[in-house]
Scaffold this motif. Structure first.
Motif, PDB file in Angstrom:
ATOM      1  N   PRO A   1      38.102 -27.941  16.004  1.00  0.00           N
ATOM      2  CA  PRO A   1      36.788 -27.495  15.548  1.00  0.00           C
ATOM      3  C   PRO A   1      36.080 -27.100  16.714  1.00  0.00           C
ATOM      4  O   PRO A   1      36.172 -28.537  17.283  1.00  0.00           O
ATOM      5  CB  PRO A   1      36.719 -28.301  14.512  1.00  0.00           C
ATOM      6  N   ASP A   2      35.325 -26.650  16.843  1.00  0.00           N
ATOM      7  CA  ASP A   2      34.437 -26.183  17.875  1.00  0.00           C
ATOM      8  C   ASP A   2      33.298 -25.648  17.091  1.00  0.00           C
ATOM      9  O   ASP A   2      33.550 -24.346  16.608  1.00  0.00           O
ATOM     10  CB  ASP A   2      35.614 -25.920  19.129  1.00  0.00           C
ATOM     11  N   PRO A   3      32.035 -25.325  17.658  1.00  0.00           N
ATOM     12  CA  PRO A   3      31.131 -23.872  16.418  1.00  0.00           C
ATOM     13  C   PRO A   3      31.374 -22.916  17.729  1.00  0.00           C
ATOM     14  O   PRO A   3      31.076 -21.596  16.290  1.00  0.00           O
ATOM     15  CB  PRO A   3      30.055 -24.844  17.147  1.00  0.00           C
ATOM     16  N   TYR A   4      31.509 -22.806  18.943  1.00  0.00           N
ATOM     17  CA  TYR A   4      31.726 -21.712  19.705  1.00  0.00           C
ATOM     18  C   TYR A   4      33.359 -21.001  18.288  1.00  0.00           C
ATOM     19  O   TYR A   4      32.881 -19.632  18.644  1.00  0.00           O
ATOM     20  CB  TYR A   4      31.800 -21.900  20.883  1.00  0.00           C
ATOM     21  N   ILE A   5      34.322 -21.660  18.318  1.00  0.00           N
ATOM     22  CA  ILE A   5      35.655 -21.426  17.432  1.00  0.00           C
ATOM     23  C   ILE A   5      35.508 -20.189  16.375  1.00  0.00           C
ATOM     24  O   ILE A   5      35.573 -19.177  15.837  1.00  0.00           O
ATOM     25  CB  ILE A   5      36.647 -22.779  17.948  1.00  0.00           C
ATOM     26  N   GLU A   6      34.190 -21.021  15.635  1.00  0.00           N
ATOM     27  CA  GLU A   6      33.983 -20.781  14.427  1.00  0.00           C
ATOM     28  C   GLU A   6      33.326 -19.411  14.550  1.00  0.00           C
ATOM     29  O   GLU A   6      33.510 -18.814  13.725  1.00  0.00           O
ATOM     30  CB  GLU A   6      33.016 -21.754  13.586  1.00  0.00           C
ATOM     31  N   ILE A   7      32.100 -19.281  15.393  1.00  0.00           N
ATOM     32  CA  ILE A   7      32.068 -17.974  15.541  1.00  0.00           C
ATOM     33  C   ILE A   7      32.669 -16.998  15.765  1.00  0.00           C
ATOM     34  O   ILE A   7      32.256 -16.557  15.586  1.00  0.00           O
ATOM     35  CB  ILE A   7      30.509 -18.027  17.174  1.00  0.00           C
ATOM     36  N   GLY A   8      33.044 -16.959  16.746  1.00  0.00           N
ATOM     37  CA  GLY A   8      34.571 -16.665  17.669  1.00  0.00           C
ATOM     38  C   GLY A   8      35.250 -16.088  16.105  1.00  0.00           C
ATOM     39  O   GLY A   8      35.224 -14.593  15.471  1.00  0.00           O
ATOM     40  N   LYS A   9      35.430 -16.608  15.590  1.00  0.00           N
ATOM     41  CA  LYS A   9      36.575 -16.564  14.250  1.00  0.00           C
ATOM     42  C   LYS A   9      35.622 -15.681  13.692  1.00  0.00           C
ATOM     43  O   LYS A   9      35.776 -14.450  12.291  1.00  0.00           O
ATOM     44  CB  LYS A   9      36.713 -17.823  13.033  1.00  0.00           C
ATOM     45  N   ARG A  10      34.552 -15.853  12.838  1.00  0.00           N
ATOM     46  CA  ARG A  10      33.645 -15.210  12.067  1.00  0.00           C
ATOM     47  C   ARG A  10      33.472 -13.998  12.721  1.00  0.00           C
ATOM     48  O   ARG A  10      33.736 -12.691  11.836  1.00  0.00           O
ATOM     49  CB  ARG A  10      32.454 -15.844  11.473  1.00  0.00           C
ATOM     50  N   VAL A  11      33.413 -13.515  14.080  1.00  0.00           N
ATOM     51  CA  VAL A  11      33.548 -12.303  14.127  1.00  0.00           C
ATOM     52  C   VAL A  11      34.370 -11.152  14.393  1.00  0.00           C
ATOM     53  O   VAL A  11      34.549 -10.318  13.604  1.00  0.00           O
ATOM     54  CB  VAL A  11      33.104 -11.894  15.947  1.00  0.00           C
ATOM     55  N   ALA A  12      35.497 -12.226  14.607  1.00  0.00           N
ATOM     56  CA  ALA A  12      37.071 -11.486  14.591  1.00  0.00           C
ATOM     57  C   ALA A  12      37.218 -10.914  12.955  1.00  0.00           C
ATOM     58  O   ALA A  12      37.722  -9.416  12.726  1.00  0.00           O
ATOM     59  CB  ALA A  12      38.025 -12.611  14.726  1.00  0.00           C
ATOM     60  N   TYR A  13      36.715 -12.200  11.887  1.00  0.00           N
ATOM     61  CA  TYR A  13      37.295 -12.002  10.641  1.00  0.00           C
ATOM     62  C   TYR A  13      36.780 -10.642  10.040  1.00  0.00           C
ATOM     63  O   TYR A  13      36.867  -9.954   9.363  1.00  0.00           O
ATOM     64  CB  TYR A  13      37.163 -13.109   9.925  1.00  0.00           C
ATOM     65  N   LEU A  14      35.162 -10.671  10.585  1.00  0.00           N
ATOM     66  CA  LEU A  14      34.168  -9.279   9.954  1.00  0.00           C
ATOM     67  C   LEU A  14      34.923  -8.100  11.037  1.00  0.00           C
ATOM     68  O   LEU A  14      35.272  -6.753  10.184  1.00  0.00           O
ATOM     69  CB  LEU A  14      33.004  -8.953  10.466  1.00  0.00           C
ATOM     70  N   ASP A  15      35.412  -7.810  12.279  1.00  0.00           N
ATOM     71  CA  ASP A  15      35.659  -7.192  11.930  1.00  0.00           C
ATOM     72  C   ASP A  15      36.848  -6.792  11.787  1.00  0.00           C
ATOM     73  O   ASP A  15      37.757  -5.720  11.618  1.00  0.00           O
ATOM     74  CB  ASP A  15      36.871  -6.953  14.112  1.00  0.00           C
ATOM     75  N   ARG A  16      38.043  -7.595  11.668  1.00  0.00           N
ATOM     76  CA  ARG A  16      39.301  -7.094  10.765  1.00  0.00           C
ATOM     77  C   ARG A  16      39.068  -6.730   8.860  1.00  0.00           C
ATOM     78  O   ARG A  16      39.416  -6.020   8.662  1.00  0.00           O
ATOM     79  CB  ARG A  16      40.242  -8.897  10.321  1.00  0.00           C
ATOM     80  N   VAL A  17      37.527  -7.345   7.958  1.00  0.00           N
ATOM     81  CA  VAL A  17      37.656  -7.140   7.049  1.00  0.00           C
ATOM     82  C   VAL A  17      37.488  -4.952   7.423  1.00  0.00           C
ATOM     83  O   VAL A  17      37.651  -4.710   6.770  1.00  0.00           O
ATOM     84  CB  VAL A  17      36.638  -7.524   6.608  1.00  0.00           C
TER      85      VAL A  17
END
Lengths: 423, 170
Positions: free
Chosen positions: A368-384
């Protein structure tokens, strides 16, 4: 260096000392070395005459099953004082019980059994033989030989039983099946009403429609159900799966492909498979158990890879698939795949995308890492966004977080009518 | 490390060789060599415990060098002969133990060990008998004859090693 070569310098050293001192002591001290060497020479191993037979508890197993390997060796030659044998186990097989090597002594005519258990990943494995080495008791001389004892093991991909998947391509084949054919005839689902013709069963008369038209009789018509052509496309491009535990995610995709192939073939459909990645691997469409076997064999050998030509999905040879058939694309999806999928839909293919969720898969394995969390959210939005664009083009999309069993997801999402599926 | 009969025999032989040579050199007053011999013996035992394959060969070469030096120092021949035999057998046992430990699984281990020990005991007995006979027999040979037999021995041994080496590679 062989052991007996050590004796050379020792003997020559003592000999030289003897010549130098001109006494008999060095020559006396050479005796033990010469006797030792002589004993080794006299008892050095003769040729190896061993007969070996291999048996496996099963030569075709599902993923995760344990296989027992048994080797039977019979000595048809002279006594083997120290016999070391090592079964050549193909990599990357994991030994789960026993050992594949053994040191023992074997009398003439004696039989020896070597047993061990193993577990292997998906694939095709070939056992070549057994390396044997025999030494004399002093270990000065040895003889080695490779004894041929062939065997093969096939580890099938993990496959689950799926409920009948509801698909509705535009074109069907002539044989009856379970897929609605968009034409009237015999079937289960109501299709429409037509004028009564001679020979129609009285029980099929639609009395309500007939009541509205006094001078004509109307008969209910049902939607025919037929078999269809299904093309499975397994994405085996390395870049689709990333570089982080990519093989695990790929195994999920392979097992989903195997389950889908089995389900569609069990329903009587004609299924072909295309493995798109490092090489061109096309399994020509077919029916039944034989086709299922062909597809499973193709999946056994499926591996991630890269090839310049097949880097993008646009080089997918679409003409291999019958026009207006059902295509099922199993892939985590890349951004540039969207265009090709839209083009396939535009050409009249009915497209279903089953996409293992790479983002949630990788995120579970990262700290768990705040930067990974942000990256995940961006990637997830792109995917959606990408998945929504595909859905808007009337492409069925099933987003699959791989921690959810595939059959659960399919039964809740794909066993309803496609028109009702909201993704 | 499990102490099998081979381990115990190796321990005894290494200590025996070390003691004999150390006592022999102590009698000549060469304490440096005494210390080196004891250090070599301890190094050999440590190498066995640490699983160093080369410790036995290094120990044998050093002890043979010490024995050869002992010839020049006129150490008792009987003791030197005993040292040669025990050093050779200790080296053999070290190699034997290494071979067994490298094998994953061993069947009939006690039978293999028993046969090996029986064979080396026969070798030890023959070596001591023939070595003693060689020490007792006094032959007067001129330098020329000794050189001739020496060269013949060198050529024979070289040829033998060549043949055995090729046979082993087949």
């Amino acid at each position: 260096m062989k052991k007996f070569f050590l004796f050379g310098p020792l003997l020559f050293g003592l000999l030289f000392t003897g010549l130098l001192t001109r006494t008999n002591e060095p020559f006396a001290f050479m005796m033990p070395l010469l006797i030792y060497l002589g004993a080794g020479i006299l008892n050095r191993p003769d040729k190896i005459s061993l007969k070996v037979a291999r048996s496996l508890s099963a030569d075709r197993v599902p993923l995760g099953a344990t296989v027992d390997v048994s080797l039977k060796l019979t000595n048809e030659g002279p006594r083997l004082e120290e016999l070391f044998l090592e079964d050549i186990v193909p990599t990357p097989i994991e030994l789960v019980g026993g050992t594949s090597d053994l040191l023992t002594t074997l009398e003439r005519g004696e039989t020896l059994h070597l047993k061990y258990s193993l577990r292997a990943g998906r694939g095709y494995y070939r056992f070549q033989g057994v390396n044997v080495r025999t030494d004399d008791h002093l270990g000065l001389f040895s003889k080695s030989k490779l004894l041929r004892a062939e065997g093969r093991l096939i580890v099938l991909p993990h496959s689950v039983k799926l409920k009948s998947i509801r698909i509705k391509p535009r074109r069907t084949r002539v044989y009856s099946g379970l897929i609605p054919a968009r034409s009237g005839g015999q079937g289960i689902d109501f299709f429409g009403v037509r004028e009564h013709q001679k020979g129609d069963l009285p029980r099929l008369i639609n009395w309500k429609a007939t009541a509205r038209h006094p001078h004509a009789l109307f008969t209910n018509e049902f939607e025919q159900e037929r078999v269809v052509d299904v093309g499975l496309i397994l994405d085996a491009r390395q870049r689709s799966y990333g570089r982080f535990n990519e093989n695990q995610l790929f195994e999920h995709a392979v097992s989903a492909t195997a389950a889908l192939a089995e389900s569609f073939l069990n329903d009587g459909n004609r299924v072909g498979m295309y493995n798109y990645g490092r090489v061109v691997d096309w399994t020509f469409p077919g029916y039944g158990k034989t086709q299922k076997e062909r597809i499973l064999r193709a999946l056994i050998g499926a591996k991630l890879g890269e090839h310049m030509v097949f880097e993008k999905l646009e080089y997918l040879p679409v003409r291999l698939f019958p026009a207006s058939s059902q295509l099922i694309f199993i892939s985590p999806l890349l951004r540039d795949d969207k265009q090709t999928l839209l083009q396939l839909r535009a050409r009249g293919y009915q497209v279903l995308v089953i996409s293992p969720d790479r983002i949630s898969f990788e995120q579970e394995r990262l700290k768990p890492d705040p930067y990974i969390e942000i990256g995940k959210r961006v990637a997830y939005l792109d995917r959606v966004l990408m998945l929504n664009e595909l859905r808007q083009a009337d492409i069925q999309v099933l987003n699959w977080p791989v921690n959810i069993p595939f059959h659960n997801l399919v039964s809740s999402s794909l066993t309803r009518h496609p028109a009702l599926y909201a993704g | 490390m499990m102490m099998t009969i081979s381990h115990k025999a190796l321990l005894v032989l290494t200590l025996f060789t070390t003691c004999i040579l150390a006592i022999g050199y102590a009698s000549t007053g060469l304490m440096v060599w005494v210390i080196l011999i004891i250090a070599c013996g301890l190094f050999w035992l440590f190498g066995l415990k640490a699983g160093w394959d080369w410790a036995g060969t290094t120990g044998l070469i050093f002890f043979m060098a010490a024995i050869t030096r002992g010839i020049f120092l006129d150490l008792p021949s009987g003791w030197l002969l005993l040292s040669v035999v025990s050093a050779l057998l200790a080296w053999d046992l070290h190699q034997f133990i290494n071979r067994l430990e490298k094998a994953g699984r061993i069947e009939k281990r006690s039978e293999i060990e028993r046969r090996h020990l029986k064979r080396i005991m026969i070798i030890a007995g023959l070596s001591l008998i023939l070595g003693t006979v060689a020490l007792l027999v006094e032959l007067e040979l001129g330098f020329g004859w000794m050189l001739f037999w020496g060269v013949l021995l060198v050529l024979s041994l070289s040829r033998l090693f060549d043949v055995l080496g090729r046979e082993n590679n087949q």
